[in-house]
Design a protein around this motif. Structure first.
Motif, mmCIF file in Angstrom:
data_model
loop_
_atom_site.group_PDB
_atom_site.id
_atom_site.type_symbol
_atom_site.label_atom_id
_atom_site.label_comp_id
_atom_site.label_asym_id
_atom_site.label_seq_id
_atom_site.Cartn_x
_atom_site.Cartn_y
_atom_site.Cartn_z
ATOM 1 N N PRO A 118 0.785 -1.235 0.000
ATOM 2 C CA PRO A 118 0.000 0.000 0.000
ATOM 3 C C PRO A 118 0.819 1.289 0.000
ATOM 4 O O PRO A 118 0.302 2.347 -0.379
ATOM 5 N N ASP A 119 2.088 1.248 0.391
ATOM 6 C CA ASP A 119 2.949 2.432 0.355
ATOM 7 C C ASP A 119 3.897 2.427 -0.839
ATOM 8 O O ASP A 119 4.898 3.147 -0.856
ATOM 9 N N ASN A 120 3.614 1.597 -1.820
ATOM 10 C CA ASN A 120 4.420 1.474 -3.045
ATOM 11 C C ASN A 120 5.801 0.880 -2.810
ATOM 12 O O ASN A 120 6.703 1.076 -3.627
ATOM 13 N N LEU A 121 5.983 0.158 -1.708
ATOM 14 C CA LEU A 121 7.237 -0.574 -1.493
ATOM 15 C C LEU A 121 7.284 -1.689 -2.535
ATOM 16 O O LEU A 121 6.362 -2.489 -2.633
ATOM 17 N N PRO A 122 8.353 -1.761 -3.333
ATOM 18 C CA PRO A 122 8.430 -2.825 -4.329
ATOM 19 C C PRO A 122 8.659 -4.182 -3.666
ATOM 20 O O PRO A 122 9.599 -4.362 -2.893
ATOM 21 N N LEU A 123 7.797 -5.131 -3.987
ATOM 22 C CA LEU A 123 7.891 -6.505 -3.520
ATOM 23 C C LEU A 123 8.039 -7.410 -4.729
ATOM 24 O O LEU A 123 7.515 -7.101 -5.794
ATOM 25 N N GLU A 124 8.742 -8.510 -4.556
ATOM 26 C CA GLU A 124 9.012 -9.419 -5.670
ATOM 27 C C GLU A 124 8.661 -10.842 -5.249
ATOM 28 O O GLU A 124 8.860 -11.222 -4.105
ATOM 29 N N VAL A 125 8.145 -11.615 -6.200
ATOM 30 C CA VAL A 125 8.066 -13.060 -6.025
ATOM 31 C C VAL A 125 9.037 -13.678 -7.023
ATOM 32 O O VAL A 125 9.085 -13.268 -8.182
ATOM 33 N N TYR A 126 9.830 -14.619 -6.530
ATOM 34 C CA TYR A 126 10.926 -15.195 -7.307
ATOM 35 C C TYR A 126 10.819 -16.718 -7.242
ATOM 36 O O TYR A 126 10.607 -17.286 -6.175
ATOM 37 N N GLU A 127 10.958 -17.362 -8.398
ATOM 38 C CA GLU A 127 10.807 -18.810 -8.511
ATOM 39 C C GLU A 127 11.860 -19.579 -7.713
ATOM 40 O O GLU A 127 13.033 -19.216 -7.721
ATOM 41 N N LYS A 128 11.416 -20.589 -7.035
ATOM 42 C CA LYS A 128 12.306 -21.448 -6.249
ATOM 43 C C LYS A 128 13.275 -22.186 -7.146
ATOM 44 O O LYS A 128 12.998 -22.570 -8.230
#
Length: 128
Positions: A118-128
């Motif tokens: 909600p505060d525009n913090l960049p989050l990533e999902v990365y393949e195992k």
């Protein structure tokens, strides 16, 4: 000197209830502890991530905004390992969380994508 592992990552949010809902209800992190620190007019919420890591979610009155995204000096983004990036992105989208197109890491060949809190913090999902 020996560092065993990362213990936690701290995130300061602008709207505590909105961020708590995002990390707990939408991302599914488990609450370990929640404290209101009256002297600071601040919440501290400890969230479990896969029972190994922890996110500390803080609220403070009027925190300054992030300079830019994601190339400001300091922490660039927070990444979470997942088994299936495309499935996770679809689940995020179903919860109203916009994701970038899935990309391939040219060095590892693994899939990844970004989304924002909600505060525009960049989050990533990365393949195992």
């Amino acid at each position: 000197m020996k560092f065993n592992r990362i213990h936690h990552v701290a995130v300061i949010c602008s709207d505590y209830q909105k961020s708590k809902e995002f990390y707990v209800e939408k991302l599914g992190f488990e609450i370990e502890n929640e404290v209101f620190r009256e002297e600071r007019n601040s919440y501290k919420l400890d969230l479990k991530v896969a029972r190994v890591y922890q996110i500390e979610l803080f609220s403070f009155p009027n925190p300054p905004e992030r300079v830019n995204s994601p190339e400001a000096r300091g922490l660039r983004h927070l990444a979470f390992e997942v088994d299936d990036v495309e499935k996770t992105a679809a689940e995020l989208n179903e919860k109203g969380i916009e994701t970038e197109p899935v990309r391939i890491d040219e060095i590892t060949g693994k899939k990844f994508t970004f989304f924002k809190d909600p505060d525009n913090l960049p989050l990533e999902v990365y393949e195992k």
